[in-house]
Scaffold this motif. Structure first.
Motif, PDB file in Angstrom:
ATOM      1  N   GLU A 298      33.656  58.296  20.026  1.00 51.97           N
ATOM      2  CA  GLU A 298      34.412  57.051  20.067  1.00 51.97           C
ATOM      3  C   GLU A 298      33.493  56.003  20.680  1.00 51.97           C
ATOM      4  O   GLU A 298      33.055  56.135  21.823  1.00 51.97           O
ATOM      5  CB  GLU A 298      35.665  57.243  20.918  1.00 51.97           C
ATOM      6  N   LEU A 314      34.445  62.896  20.859  1.00 50.58           N
ATOM      7  CA  LEU A 314      35.733  63.354  20.342  1.00 50.58           C
ATOM      8  C   LEU A 314      35.685  64.833  19.958  1.00 50.58           C
ATOM      9  O   LEU A 314      36.622  65.578  20.213  1.00 50.58           O
ATOM     10  CB  LEU A 314      36.144  62.526  19.124  1.00 50.58           C
ATOM     11  N   ASP A 315      34.588  65.244  19.331  1.00 54.58           N
ATOM     12  CA  ASP A 315      34.468  66.635  18.894  1.00 54.58           C
ATOM     13  C   ASP A 315      33.033  66.859  18.428  1.00 54.58           C
ATOM     14  O   ASP A 315      32.271  65.903  18.221  1.00 54.58           O
ATOM     15  CB  ASP A 315      35.443  66.939  17.762  1.00 54.58           C
ATOM     16  N   PHE A 331      36.645  67.935  10.702  1.00 60.31           N
ATOM     17  CA  PHE A 331      37.354  68.012  11.977  1.00 60.31           C
ATOM     18  C   PHE A 331      38.771  67.464  11.775  1.00 60.31           C
ATOM     19  O   PHE A 331      39.000  66.589  10.947  1.00 60.31           O
ATOM     20  CB  PHE A 331      36.662  67.162  13.054  1.00 60.31           C
ATOM     21  N   GLU A 332      39.720  67.978  12.555  1.00 62.05           N
ATOM     22  CA  GLU A 332      41.053  67.390  12.611  1.00 62.05           C
ATOM     23  C   GLU A 332      41.205  66.694  13.948  1.00 62.05           C
ATOM     24  O   GLU A 332      40.998  67.296  15.007  1.00 62.05           O
ATOM     25  CB  GLU A 332      42.135  68.455  12.421  1.00 62.05           C
ATOM     26  N   TRP A 333      41.561  65.420  13.880  1.00 65.27           N
ATOM     27  CA  TRP A 333      41.633  64.575  15.076  1.00 65.27           C
ATOM     28  C   TRP A 333      43.048  64.034  15.220  1.00 65.27           C
ATOM     29  O   TRP A 333      43.622  63.503  14.277  1.00 65.27           O
ATOM     30  CB  TRP A 333      40.620  63.433  14.931  1.00 65.27           C
ATOM     31  N   ASP A 334      43.616  64.192  16.418  1.00 62.37           N
ATOM     32  CA  ASP A 334      44.954  63.684  16.708  1.00 62.37           C
ATOM     33  C   ASP A 334      44.838  62.223  17.129  1.00 62.37           C
ATOM     34  O   ASP A 334      44.233  61.900  18.146  1.00 62.37           O
ATOM     35  CB  ASP A 334      45.592  64.511  17.825  1.00 62.37           C
ATOM     36  N   SER A 335      45.449  61.340  16.341  1.00 61.76           N
ATOM     37  CA  SER A 335      45.324  59.902  16.604  1.00 61.76           C
ATOM     38  C   SER A 335      46.335  59.391  17.620  1.00 61.76           C
ATOM     39  O   SER A 335      46.451  58.173  17.811  1.00 61.76           O
ATOM     40  CB  SER A 335      45.479  59.121  15.291  1.00 61.76           C
ATOM     41  N   ILE A 352      34.519  54.952  15.056  1.00 63.35           N
ATOM     42  CA  ILE A 352      34.104  56.349  15.201  1.00 63.35           C
ATOM     43  C   ILE A 352      32.687  56.494  14.656  1.00 63.35           C
ATOM     44  O   ILE A 352      32.409  56.103  13.519  1.00 63.35           O
ATOM     45  CB  ILE A 352      35.076  57.287  14.469  1.00 63.35           C
TER      46      ILE A 352
END
Length: 747
Positions: A298, A314-315, A331-335, A352
């Protein structure tokens, strides 16, 4: 093979592999030191979509022929560019796919007479002809030309080879209504070989080399002519390492199908709380397989307020990329929370950055913007109200964040759900029950989710709307595979979480007259007590409540209140609560949004974990023995309403004609105090006088107090037994009904 050369139209240009890139105005030019060829990706696509409809009269004059034609054409090429030892030459390989479909439908309709029946009948025929072209080629040589002029502008062009394909088709026909039945026929046309001609396209030469990154070219160019749209995009660099970032894309799931991922466009973005799938494509331009590390960060670079804030990770993950190939890592990112900063400021865009590392050293990076809009806010009105109670809220949300923060007042679009709680005070027509209104709320929540493609919403509820929302959460709200409740937060404003004594005083006369109004009856304290014993499952949704307390006892309430709900009834057992001196109908105002609602909805990502404490109830969770114990304690301290009080001392139902004045005799007994509670349209005035004709109080049409749901007159002194007079005046042009009850000895 790709030969990088200056285009003829740019004869003054120099080879990018060895030219000096001009500096921007005011900047000192520096010669480029890179001498290698370009590597990267070039994409080309052509899309065509045409259709035509035509209807003509048949020769017989008794019918029509309608022809409908449609055609789609999609050509897509991905060209991988790789450098060679010669800086002026790069290798290019193209993967090309084409699909084109043409469909023609003819519908004929006429009128014919069957001799045996001697009557006219409608006859018709339908005929469909379809052809499809498919072609593809992989690993084909392609030419890409790049030229730069002395001003730093450049042009990218691509020439793609011919490809082989096949053409197939089908025809079908059907008939209806003929005097003698006629059978339709269908046939399939076998595949026939075809050749797709070479394609050539270029940018318009207006792109400029970025002097800060003279060894990277990125951009795109589109042209539309005669219904055909050609698009060329490129991502090229030189003098980098073996590993290179080709693409960074975002996807979210299309509501309501979990797992139905779709591409997020930068202009539309996604919604706070949605899961976002981030896919980075990494290419290996080297001669050996590489183990790459991909980090997602980020970044705040360029932000007005937080530009100096360090980037946060973030990952990250690793992937192997064979020589000369490219691989994806996802990747799966929770917003959740990313529509806001942690201090409550709106975050209009999320930046990002992806970084690819080779043996711990950064080899390439790519930054993309992702717009994250706040969760839609579903607004739930209360008793004797409708969606217009929230009419200003869209403007409130827009000014608090942006036009992307959307309000959904239940009932604004009744096709998607409409609650019936009585449209206005004085309307005693039948209403829905809480359970029926919760079903309507369920429909509207789904509408808001579909409209915004939002997997999660917030709910703000006024008055009885809070009970309707609690019922929906307990009985119908889903939990999604991400483990989060559908409703991010329930914010209640003046909700009678333990009922309202005003409902007792007005509902009981209606019930005795056989005119029970469900919405009013279910607000009686006894009814809400039973409601609380059943509706105990909050499913992890945080509850918050704002109570108003500007008024002394009304409706025989034994505590400060907002004119409808006692402070203790609103707070109930909800830990996150606040109290302010605001009357019931004003709790949906702008100041209450700013002071109470927004701080509970505008929660940044760093504070998402702290939200859990807002969901907590006092021990007991809203039902059972601990609730009864808490209630008994409040009653012992004089802070609670009676369990289910009887009707008032005296009650009356009256119908007033337009302009009519009615006098009602009111019996009173010895008491510490006395009050009249009534429900009527705001155009009805009431004046109370004692047995000597002395005015004791009034509630007049046109005054602020006339807009309250439950109107009243309080005599806050000791009284003696007598017969008083209440004068009612209907100042409206239509008939109005009044329901009233008297009470005494409030303390």
């Amino acid at each position: 093979m790709i030969v990088l050369r200056t285009l003829p139209a740019l004869a003054a240009g120099l080879m990018l592999s060895s030219a000096t890139v001009p500096a921007a105005a005011g900047m000192k030019a520096a010669p480029a030191k890179c001498t290698s060829g370009w590597v990267g990706n070039v994409q080309y696509s052509r899309h065509i979509a045409n259709s035509q409809d035509k209807t003509v009269a048949r020769v017989s004059g008794k019918g029509t022929d309608t022809t409908s034609w449609s055609m789609t054409y999609d050509y897509a090429a991905q060209v991988t560019v790789r450098a060679t030892d010669n800086p002026d030459i790069s290798l290019g390989r193209a993967n090309i796919n084409l699909k084109s479909i043409s469909t023609e439908t003819k519908a004929a309709q006429d009128t014919d007479m069957c001799m045996q029946q001697r009557m006219y009948r409608t006859v018709s025929g339908n005929f469909v002809s379809k052809s499809e072209t498919r072609a593809n080629g992989n690993g084909l040589d392609a030419d890409v030309n790049i030229g730069v002029d002395s001003e730093g502008t450049y042009r990218v062009s691509v020439r793609l080879p011919e490809i082989k394909g096949v053409v197939s088709g089908s025809e079908s026909g059907s008939f209806r209504g003929q005097c003698k039945a006629k059978e339709g026929a269908s046939r399939t046309i076998a595949d026939l070989p075809t050749t797709i001609d070479p394609v050539q396209f270029s940018s318009d030469g207006s792109d400029r080399v970025d002097p800060r990154e003279p060894d990277r070219l990125t951009g795109s160019h589109s042209e539309t002519l005669a219904g055909a749209t050609d698009t060329l995009s490129w991502n090229l660099r030189r003098c980098g390492g073996a590993l290179r970032l080709v693409d960074l894309k975002f996807e979210d799931m299309r509501f309501p199908t979990w797992g139905a991922w779709r591409k997020i466009t930068e202009q539309v973005g996604t919604i706070d709380g949605n899961l976002v799938r981030i896919t980075a494509t990494v290419a290996n331009d080297g001669p050996e397989e590489k183990l790459a590390t991909l980090k997602l960060r980020e970044t705040y670079k360029g932000d007005k307020w937080d530009g100096a804030k360090p980037d946060s990770t973030l990952d990250e993950g690793t992937l192997s990329v064979p020589a000369g190939e490219q691989r994806d890592i996802t990747f799966e990112w929770d917003s959740s929370g990313y529509a806001w900063y942690d201090d409550g400021r709106p975050r209009l865009v999320q930046r990002i950055r992806a970084e690819v590392e080779d043996k711990g050293k950064k080899a390439d990076e790519m930054t993309r913007n992702l717009k994250v809009a706040p969760k839609p806010v579903v607004l739930v009105h209360g008793l004797w109200s409708n969606w217009q109670a929230w009419e200003i809220w869209q403007n409130i949300l827009t000014t608090s964040h942006s036009y992307d923060w959307k309000a959904f007042p239940v009932g604004e679009k009744p096709d998607h759900g409409r609650m019936r709680t009585g449209d206005e005070p004085g309307n005693f027509a039948p209403t829905n029950t809480i359970d029926e209104n919760a079903a309507q709320l369920s429909r509207y929540v789904e509408y808001a989710q579909t409209d915004r493609n939002a997997w999660h919403v917030d709910i703000v509820a006024h008055s009885m709307g809070g009970l309707i929302s609690r019922r929906y959460i307990h009985a119908a709200m889903p939990i999604y595979p991400d483990g989060k409740p559908q409703v991010g937060h329930l914010v209640m404003l003046g909700t009678p979480n333990r009922g309202s004594s005003c409902a007792d005083l007005i509902s009981i006369p209606l019930e005795l007259a056989g005119k029970s109004m469900d919405a009013l009856r279910e607000l009686r304290p006894g009814s809400v007590l039973r409601f609380n014993q059943v509706n105990v499952n909050r499913k992890g949704v945080p509850f918050s409540i704002l109570a108003g307390n500007p008024l002394p006892p009304v409706c025989r309430m034994l505590a400060m209140n907002d004119g409808v709900v006692a402070e203790s009834s609103a707070i109930w057992t909800i830990e996150d609560h606040a109290v302010e001196r605001t009357i019931h109908t004003s709790l949906t105002g702008t100041s209450q949004f700013s002071s109470f609602v927004k701080p509970r909805l505008a929660i940044g990502p760093g504070k998402q974990g702290a939200q859990g404490k807002l969901a907590a109830l006092l021990p007991g969770g809203g039902g059972g023995r601990l609730f009864e114990f808490a209630r008994a304690c409040l009653e012992f301290l004089g802070l609670a309403d009676p369990k289910d009080p009887d009707a008032g001392d005296f009650s009356k139902m009256a119908m007033l004609a337009p302009g009519q004045v009615m006098e009602i005799a009111i019996p009173v007994e010895d008491a510490r105090n006395f009050g009249v509670t009534f429900v009527a349209a705001s155009t009805v005035s009431a004046t109370l006088a004692d047995d000597k004709g002395t005015a004791l109080g009034s509630n007049l049409a046109g005054k602020p107090e006339a807009s309250q749901l439950f109107r009243g007159i309080l005599v806050d002194r000791a009284i003696t037994r007598a017969t008083w007079k209440l004068t009612l005046r209907n100042e409206d042009k239509v008939e109005r009904q009044v329901v009233l009850s008297t009470w005494s000895n409030a303390r």
